[in-house]
Scaffold this active site. Structure first.
Site, PDB file in Angstrom:
ATOM      1  N   HIS A  69      32.577  41.503  41.512  1.00 11.38           N
ATOM      2  CA  HIS A  69      33.851  41.565  40.798  1.00 11.38           C
ATOM      3  C   HIS A  69      33.699  40.818  39.471  1.00 11.38           C
ATOM      4  O   HIS A  69      32.782  39.988  39.324  1.00 11.38           O
ATOM      5  CB  HIS A  69      34.952  40.924  41.640  1.00 11.38           C
ATOM      6  CG  HIS A  69      35.335  41.747  42.835  1.00 11.38           C
ATOM      7  ND1 HIS A  69      36.412  41.432  43.644  1.00 11.38           N
ATOM      8  CD2 HIS A  69      34.796  42.878  43.362  1.00 11.38           C
ATOM      9  CE1 HIS A  69      36.504  42.324  44.612  1.00 11.38           C
ATOM     10  NE2 HIS A  69      35.537  43.216  44.471  1.00 11.38           N
ATOM     11  N   GLU A 108      35.150  38.355  38.197  1.00  9.89           N
ATOM     12  CA  GLU A 108      35.135  36.892  38.298  1.00  9.89           C
ATOM     13  C   GLU A 108      33.752  36.391  38.698  1.00  9.89           C
ATOM     14  O   GLU A 108      33.266  35.398  38.160  1.00  9.89           O
ATOM     15  CB  GLU A 108      36.156  36.430  39.351  1.00  9.89           C
ATOM     16  CG  GLU A 108      37.612  36.741  39.033  1.00  9.89           C
ATOM     17  CD  GLU A 108      38.082  38.074  39.600  1.00  9.89           C
ATOM     18  OE1 GLU A 108      37.267  39.027  39.642  1.00  9.89           O
ATOM     19  OE2 GLU A 108      39.256  38.179  39.988  1.00  9.89           O
ATOM     20  N   CYS A 116      41.009  38.644  43.931  1.00 10.97           N
ATOM     21  CA  CYS A 116      41.090  39.060  45.334  1.00 10.97           C
ATOM     22  C   CYS A 116      40.829  37.851  46.234  1.00 10.97           C
ATOM     23  O   CYS A 116      40.494  36.761  45.753  1.00 10.97           O
ATOM     24  CB  CYS A 116      40.087  40.176  45.632  1.00 10.97           C
ATOM     25  SG  CYS A 116      38.404  39.590  45.887  1.00 10.97           S
ATOM     26  N   CYS A 118      37.338  36.342  45.648  1.00 14.77           N
ATOM     27  CA  CYS A 118      37.208  35.607  44.386  1.00 14.77           C
ATOM     28  C   CYS A 118      38.040  34.327  44.413  1.00 14.77           C
ATOM     29  O   CYS A 118      37.619  33.300  43.880  1.00 14.77           O
ATOM     30  CB  CYS A 118      37.613  36.486  43.217  1.00 14.77           C
ATOM     31  SG  CYS A 118      36.467  37.862  42.964  1.00 14.77           S
TER      32      CYS A 118
END
Lengths: 172, 386
Positions: free
Chosen positions: A56, A58, A92, A95
């Site tokens: 992701h 992040e 999410c 993360c």
């Protein structure tokens, strides 16, 4: 840690990164890691590119900061504790866990993440009492939220060629 | 291995309970040479030798919050059916007035437990919701005359009824002790709870996978990492695909053993984000990598191949020495893992202890979780890294 105008400026940059993701066929999420008014990391979703569902925006940005720390002989712990993360969509659950583990104190984000959100939408990993999982962090939500939602909608309207065929679709 | 005769005599006198415990432990033992020795001897004689061996472990399913909690009870009113011939009429009229929406699992009529009672049936009327506790109102108040003809019903009384349908046999037994409920048993869950889901051979295999995870955890810890190891298995071929240990000290604070295994699979599929050259123990099975059709870089470009090749970790099992944290647990959701087996729980663990991400409502993927494989050794590993 900054003010509205500054957040706006960094978020604009995060959106530029998110657009890149959209153009590459990735979930349009962009992320910026800012330390002492300097961008140390920026990331966009790279799940399809890396065939790793945990890549992701992040996580990608975090790895850039780690590389920067390594190159500049800085202690990552100290750097992350002074960091602000700007991300177009609510982090999410995974993360949010990563942000806790690194003790990042503040996250500014755009729209909510109804599917996987870890800062209140599905779970609140950001604020929950988890004494063995880093520290909780603050969230400032809603910056350019409509724009972030719009990008997600564009993405989800397209077929994700990499996702497994859903059972519902087979009936068609 | 065999204990002296005298020891058996003492052991057998100690208590019946201990003997039962030994039998239960025996059930969960992997096959070993012990299985071939004298079966005519009572098993309790081997109690001491069993306990001295550290390989006795128990596998437990980690069920959803709904399936593992004690069922809550609600207060309700019931009344005896004095005239059995009126039962079906009363049932129809009472149900029309008080349909008990959301409580479909409750049976409306139960046989009275006291067999000597002149009135063998009792009927559930309605919940006490919004009414004062203690004082049972008369029938005329619960069942207004114009709606229900109460002929055939006796004086109402208070009962406790289960608030939700039972999901496990244990919950079913608990619930039906109060009031009869319907129960759609999930055989697999029952087998898992009673320790019958996995055969001896499967348990032996699980133990080997976990032993490998423990081994790599030790080796990773020697380099200053947390003592956590993981093994990713394709259960269809029984093949170990990836082996990884925690790498947070040597490379990246987020490279927990689970994240390592996920990326090793990605590497083998032609992707990947990390280079594990500095952690040679973290590796993907070369045989699988080189096998035709798996790990080809362009597999996503070929629409036809997607039906035979897995999407990331779809269909795979993870064996890990300790319960994953919230980050790793959600990473496993994103990676579409099939099952996770862990040894020892973690205080903030997200597959049972603090969260149950694998059963989390609203998420797009759910998976099965079992705990307890080689728990003792895994627990020692966990304590070692604290």
């Amino acid at each position: 840690m900054g003010n509205g105008a500054e957040w706006q400026r960094w978020m604009e940059e995060a959106f530029r990164v998110a657009k890149e993701a959209l153009e590459s066929g990735e979930v349009p999420v962009g992320c910026l890691m800012v330390y002492n008014n300097t961008v140390l990391g920026q990331g966009r979703n790279e799940v399809n590119e890396t065939k790793n569902a945990t890549r992701h925006a992040e996580m990608v940005a975090i790895d850039q900061v780690l590389a920067w720390c390594h190159d500049h002989s800085k202690n990552p712990t100290e750097v992350f504790e002074q960091m602000v993360m700007y991300v177009t969509v609510e982090p999410c659950i995974m993360c949010a866990g990563a942000l806790r583990l690194l003790k990042i104190p503040l996250v500014v984000y755009g729209c909510r993440n109804e599917r996987f959100g870890g800062c209140g939408s599905v779970l609140n990993v950001a604020a929950d009492d988890l004494p063995n999982t880093g520290t909780s962090f603050q969230c400032i939500a809603g910056y350019r939220a409509e724009e972030a939602v719009e990008m997600l909608k564009i993405f989800y309207k397209q077929e994700n060629p990499n996702a497994p065929k859903s059972k519902a679709r087979k009936k068609d | 291995m065999l204990q002296p005769r005298g020891d058996y005599l003492t052991a057998s006198r100690v208590s019946q309970q201990k003997c039962c415990r030994t039998l239960q432990m025996k059930e969960h033992m992997p096959p070993s040479q012990e299985d071939h020795d004298v079966t005519a001897e009572p098993r309790c004689k081997r109690r001491r030798s069993m306990e001295s061996e550290s390989c006795s472990w128990n596998i437990l399913p980690v069920l959803s919050e709904e399936a593992s909690r004690e069922i809550e009870m609600l207060q309700a009113y019931a009344a005896p059916v004095l005239n059995k011939k009126e039962t079906s009429r009363l049932l129809r009229e009472v149900s029309a007035l008080h349909p008990l929406e959301g409580l479909r699992h409750l049976k409306r009529v139960r046989a009275r437990r006291n067999r000597e009672s002149p009135h063998p049936l009792e009927m559930l009327l309605c919940l006490t919701l919004g009414k004062e506790e203690g004082q049972v109102p008369p029938l005329s108040e619960l069942l207004p005359e114009e709606k229900v003809n109460c002929f055939g019903l006796g004086q109402p009384f208070l009962v406790l009824v289960p608030s939700c349908p039972p999901l496990t046999r244990l919950q079913f037994q608990e619930a039906s002790a109060y009031w009869p409920t319907s129960f759609h048993e999930n055989k697999q869950v029952t087998e898992a709870l009673t320790g019958q889901l996995f055969s001896k051979e499967e348990k032996a295999r699980m133990q080997r996978y976990m032993e490998q995870a423990i081994e790599v955890a030790h080796q990773g810890a020697e380099k200053g990492n947390e003592a956590v190891g993981a093994v990713l298995v394709n259960p269809a071929t029984e093949e170990v695909l990836a082996v990884g240990h925690d790498c947070r000290r040597i490379s990246n604070p987020l490279l927990h053993a689970t994240m390592v295994c996920i990326d090793l699979v990605a590497c083998a599929q032609g992707g990947g984000a990390y280079n594990f050259d500095s952690c040679p123990l973290c590796s993907f099975a070369a045989s699988v990598k080189e096998a035709p059709g798996i790990g080809v870089t362009d597999r996503f470009d070929d629409a036809d191949s997607s039906s035979i090749l897995p999407y990331i970790c779809t269909g795979y099992d993870l064996y890990i020495t300790r319960e994953p944290c919230i980050m790793c647990a959600m990473a496993l959701v994103h990676s579409r893992i099939q099952r996770v087996f862990y040894g020892a729980p973690s205080p903030d663990g997200a597959l049972g202890s603090r969260y149950k991400i694998h059963t989390q409502k609203d998420l797009n993927h759910h998976f099965q979780v079992f705990r307890g494989i080689l728990e003792e050794q895994c627990q020692q590993l966990r304590e070692k890294s604290q």
